[in-house]
Design a protein around this motif. Sequence first.
Motif, PDB file in Angstrom:
ATOM      1  N   ALA A 155      53.517 114.639  47.791  1.00  0.00           N
ATOM      2  CA  ALA A 155      53.319 113.203  47.597  1.00  0.00           C
ATOM      3  C   ALA A 155      52.456 112.986  46.359  1.00  0.00           C
ATOM      4  CB  ALA A 155      52.640 112.619  48.829  1.00  0.00           C
ATOM      5  N   VAL A 156      52.654 111.860  45.697  1.00  0.00           N
ATOM      6  CA  VAL A 156      51.790 111.506  44.564  1.00  0.00           C
ATOM      7  C   VAL A 156      50.990 110.257  44.935  1.00  0.00           C
ATOM      8  CG1 VAL A 156      51.714 110.771  42.149  1.00  0.00           C
ATOM      9  CG2 VAL A 156      53.327 112.564  42.862  1.00  0.00           C
ATOM     10  N   ILE A 157      49.677 110.439  44.974  1.00  0.00           N
ATOM     11  CA  ILE A 157      48.761 109.335  45.289  1.00  0.00           C
ATOM     12  C   ILE A 157      48.006 109.008  44.009  1.00  0.00           C
ATOM     13  CG2 ILE A 157      46.764 108.631  46.672  1.00  0.00           C
ATOM     14  CD1 ILE A 157      47.633 110.821  48.726  1.00  0.00           C
ATOM     15  N   GLU A 158      48.340 107.867  43.405  1.00  0.00           N
ATOM     16  CA  GLU A 158      47.668 107.505  42.152  1.00  0.00           C
ATOM     17  C   GLU A 158      46.320 106.855  42.439  1.00  0.00           C
ATOM     18  OE1 GLU A 158      51.706 105.445  40.809  1.00  0.00           O
ATOM     19  OE2 GLU A 158      50.210 105.368  39.211  1.00  0.00           O
ATOM     20  N   ASP A 159      45.270 107.422  41.906  1.00  0.00           N
ATOM     21  CA  ASP A 159      43.978 106.745  41.936  1.00  0.00           C
ATOM     22  C   ASP A 159      43.954 105.827  40.715  1.00  0.00           C
ATOM     23  OD1 ASP A 159      41.389 105.864  41.723  1.00  0.00           O
ATOM     24  OD2 ASP A 159      40.471 107.763  42.346  1.00  0.00           O
ATOM     25  N   ALA A 160      44.354 104.567  40.960  1.00  0.00           N
ATOM     26  CA  ALA A 160      44.466 103.589  39.876  1.00  0.00           C
ATOM     27  C   ALA A 160      43.273 102.632  39.876  1.00  0.00           C
ATOM     28  CB  ALA A 160      45.783 102.831  40.015  1.00  0.00           C
ATOM     29  N   ALA A 161      42.145 103.102  40.425  1.00  0.00           N
ATOM     30  CA  ALA A 161      40.963 102.249  40.568  1.00  0.00           C
ATOM     31  C   ALA A 161      40.452 101.707  39.233  1.00  0.00           C
ATOM     32  CB  ALA A 161      39.847 103.016  41.282  1.00  0.00           C
ATOM     33  N   GLN A 162      40.746 102.422  38.154  1.00  0.00           N
ATOM     34  CA  GLN A 162      40.268 101.966  36.841  1.00  0.00           C
ATOM     35  C   GLN A 162      41.411 101.410  35.996  1.00  0.00           C
ATOM     36  OE1 GLN A 162      38.042 105.195  35.043  1.00  0.00           O
ATOM     37  NE2 GLN A 162      36.682 105.386  36.806  1.00  0.00           N
ATOM     38  N   ALA A 163      42.551 101.122  36.613  1.00  0.00           N
ATOM     39  CA  ALA A 163      43.741 100.892  35.791  1.00  0.00           C
ATOM     40  C   ALA A 163      44.655  99.768  36.282  1.00  0.00           C
ATOM     41  CB  ALA A 163      44.524 102.196  35.682  1.00  0.00           C
ATOM     42  N   PHE A 164      44.100  98.711  36.853  1.00  0.00           N
ATOM     43  CA  PHE A 164      44.966  97.618  37.303  1.00  0.00           C
ATOM     44  C   PHE A 164      45.653  97.001  36.078  1.00  0.00           C
ATOM     45  CE2 PHE A 164      46.686  93.933  39.220  1.00  0.00           C
ATOM     46  CZ  PHE A 164      46.604  94.072  40.595  1.00  0.00           C
ATOM     47  N   ALA A 165      46.986  97.009  36.098  1.00  0.00           N
ATOM     48  CA  ALA A 165      47.821  96.446  35.012  1.00  0.00           C
ATOM     49  C   ALA A 165      47.873  97.323  33.762  1.00  0.00           C
ATOM     50  CB  ALA A 165      47.437  95.021  34.649  1.00  0.00           C
ATOM     51  N   ALA A 166      47.399  98.561  33.857  1.00  0.00           N
ATOM     52  CA  ALA A 166      47.721  99.533  32.803  1.00  0.00           C
ATOM     53  C   ALA A 166      49.184  99.913  32.995  1.00  0.00           C
ATOM     54  CB  ALA A 166      46.831 100.763  32.928  1.00  0.00           C
ATOM     55  N   LEU A 167      49.844 100.329  31.910  1.00  0.00           N
ATOM     56  CA  LEU A 167      51.262 100.677  32.011  1.00  0.00           C
ATOM     57  C   LEU A 167      51.506 102.108  31.565  1.00  0.00           C
ATOM     58  CD1 LEU A 167      52.822  97.512  30.270  1.00  0.00           C
ATOM     59  CD2 LEU A 167      52.622  97.896  32.734  1.00  0.00           C
ATOM     60  N   TYR A 168      52.547 102.687  32.170  1.00  0.00           N
ATOM     61  CA  TYR A 168      53.040 103.995  31.743  1.00  0.00           C
ATOM     62  C   TYR A 168      54.540 103.851  31.546  1.00  0.00           C
ATOM     63  CZ  TYR A 168      54.178 108.928  31.708  1.00  0.00           C
ATOM     64  OH  TYR A 168      54.650 110.164  31.335  1.00  0.00           O
ATOM     65  N   ARG A 169      55.010 104.006  30.347  1.00  0.00           N
ATOM     66  CA  ARG A 169      56.422 103.744  30.007  1.00  0.00           C
ATOM     67  C   ARG A 169      56.901 102.445  30.646  1.00  0.00           C
ATOM     68  NH1 ARG A 169      57.565 108.267  27.318  1.00  0.00           N
ATOM     69  NH2 ARG A 169      56.908 110.259  28.160  1.00  0.00           N
ATOM     70  N   GLY A 170      56.099 101.417  30.532  1.00  0.00           N
ATOM     71  CA  GLY A 170      56.469 100.092  31.020  1.00  0.00           C
ATOM     72  C   GLY A 170      56.293  99.852  32.507  1.00  0.00           C
ATOM     73  N   GLN A 171      55.911 100.913  33.235  1.00  0.00           N
ATOM     74  CA  GLN A 171      55.691 100.742  34.683  1.00  0.00           C
ATOM     75  C   GLN A 171      54.204 100.561  34.967  1.00  0.00           C
ATOM     76  OE1 GLN A 171      58.008 104.226  36.227  1.00  0.00           O
ATOM     77  NE2 GLN A 171      58.011 102.966  38.085  1.00  0.00           N
ATOM     78  N   PHE A 172      53.896  99.724  35.937  1.00  0.00           N
ATOM     79  CA  PHE A 172      52.494  99.465  36.249  1.00  0.00           C
ATOM     80  C   PHE A 172      51.830 100.660  36.932  1.00  0.00           C
ATOM     81  CE2 PHE A 172      53.892  95.243  35.385  1.00  0.00           C
ATOM     82  CZ  PHE A 172      52.758  94.600  34.897  1.00  0.00           C
ATOM     83  N   ALA A 173      50.643 100.969  36.507  1.00  0.00           N
ATOM     84  CA  ALA A 173      49.840 102.006  37.152  1.00  0.00           C
ATOM     85  C   ALA A 173      49.763 101.694  38.640  1.00  0.00           C
ATOM     86  CB  ALA A 173      48.432 102.034  36.562  1.00  0.00           C
ATOM     87  N   GLY A 174      49.921 102.707  39.445  1.00  0.00           N
ATOM     88  CA  GLY A 174      49.825 102.510  40.888  1.00  0.00           C
ATOM     89  C   GLY A 174      51.158 102.158  41.532  1.00  0.00           C
ATOM     90  N   THR A 175      52.220 102.069  40.725  1.00  0.00           N
ATOM     91  CA  THR A 175      53.554 101.791  41.294  1.00  0.00           C
ATOM     92  C   THR A 175      54.525 102.909  40.950  1.00  0.00           C
ATOM     93  OG1 THR A 175      54.472 100.612  39.366  1.00  0.00           O
ATOM     94  CG2 THR A 175      53.171  99.312  40.913  1.00  0.00           C
ATOM     95  N   ILE A 176      53.995 104.023  40.464  1.00  0.00           N
ATOM     96  CA  ILE A 176      54.849 105.100  39.958  1.00  0.00           C
ATOM     97  C   ILE A 176      55.029 106.200  41.017  1.00  0.00           C
ATOM     98  CG2 ILE A 176      55.155 106.761  38.055  1.00  0.00           C
ATOM     99  CD1 ILE A 176      53.148 104.819  36.466  1.00  0.00           C
ATOM    100  N   GLY A 177      53.941 106.618  41.631  1.00  0.00           N
ATOM    101  CA  GLY A 177      54.001 107.597  42.721  1.00  0.00           C
ATOM    102  C   GLY A 177      54.277 106.908  44.053  1.00  0.00           C
ATOM    103  N   GLU A 178      54.120 107.650  45.154  1.00  0.00           N
ATOM    104  CA  GLU A 178      54.345 107.049  46.479  1.00  0.00           C
ATOM    105  C   GLU A 178      53.295 105.977  46.792  1.00  0.00           C
ATOM    106  OE1 GLU A 178      54.913 110.334  46.113  1.00  0.00           O
ATOM    107  OE2 GLU A 178      57.048 110.212  46.591  1.00  0.00           O
TER     108      GLU A 178
END
Length: 375
Positions: A155-178
């Motif tokens: 499983a991929v658990i993104e710790d996006a605590a410092q990254a609300f609305a950061a993007l990775y290849r156009g996808q929002f941080a925290g919406t890429i892994g499970e």
Amino acid sequence: MEIKVPLLDLKAQYRKIQDKIEPAVLEILRNQTCILGEPVKSFEEACAKYCKTSYAIGVTSGTDALILALLAIDIQPGDEVITTPYTFFSTAGSIYRLGARAVFVDIDPVTYNMNVQQIESVITAKTKAIMPVHLFGQCADMDAILTIAKKHHLAVIEDAAQAFAALYRGQFAGTIGEFGCFSFYPSKNLGGVGDGGMVMVKDPQLYDKIFKLRNHGCSHQYFHEMVGGNFRLDAIQAAALKVKLAYLEEWNQARRQNAADYIRLIQEAGLENIVKTPVACPECFHIYNQFVIRVERRDQLKAFLQEKGIGTAVYYPLPLHRQPCFRSWNYKEEEFPESNRASAETLALPIYPELTIEQKTYIVDRIREFYQRKS
Ligand SMILES: *Cc1c(COP(=O)(O)O)cnc(C)c1O
């Protein structure tokens, strides 16, 4: 002339939105809709929509968001989760709390995010998940992480605590892994008026599980399918955060402008070889939750800036593999040399959206003064 520049100026932000926050909070008080209900639900829906994902679940804190994600994949004592030692305490603290082991890999010295090259060599039969941290507002190398996770069924658990609305290849941080885990601690780029957090998921079954776990694992009141906890986001926080969400894009743009100004001013001052500024990867949209430079004589510079009225911070002075409370994990101090080096050499400058050009210029002038005087 001395200009005061705190590391963070929450009052400057509050003054601008006071007339919107106060009625929203008062409404909760007057309606007494203090637990979950419409305020939490509407904030969750707004977040899921903003980040173009399926589900968002408001929770008590970023730490609890991580714990909930680990509970949702049934992490057991002895299980292993791969992560970085150069992060806020909770990343590994949440793993420890469930009796599992944080298996660290070192960081990339340029982005300070997980060195993905080291991940496969530490995977064992006990590995259950990878927990990348999008440190300082820039996403980790998610393509590589997802590829490894898929190959090894992790499983991929993104710790996006410092990254609300950061993007990775156009996808929002925290919406890429499970799972995407967020914190609304007041110093974060989307911060509440107290503690708060969120878990984002795409899978309806995981949503259902986290939704229940947040509220003692019950499917309906007093009937418990599983043992969860009280992980509910406070309604007052939800109301304040919903108001703030409308300003987030503007604030993130201001952070990016501040970063661009710092980088330009540092170059103009001829300091680019002395002050290593953050590097934004082309595939990432960096939101600069922190603006972290790497310098020599970091502690002396910090003290000098303090004398000049400038607040700075060290994220993080002691990497997690060296924390006394994780002794039982038996890591050696000299392991993860890039994490150790970053802990000794990095310094965060003020980056909050309301920072003025005079303040940024003043800060870079004082940095120049320090290295001119003492070199
Ligand atoms: C802030 C933070 C957390 C924890 O969030 P809380 O809301 O304070 O519990 C977790 N991970 C990282 C990387 C953070 O920066």
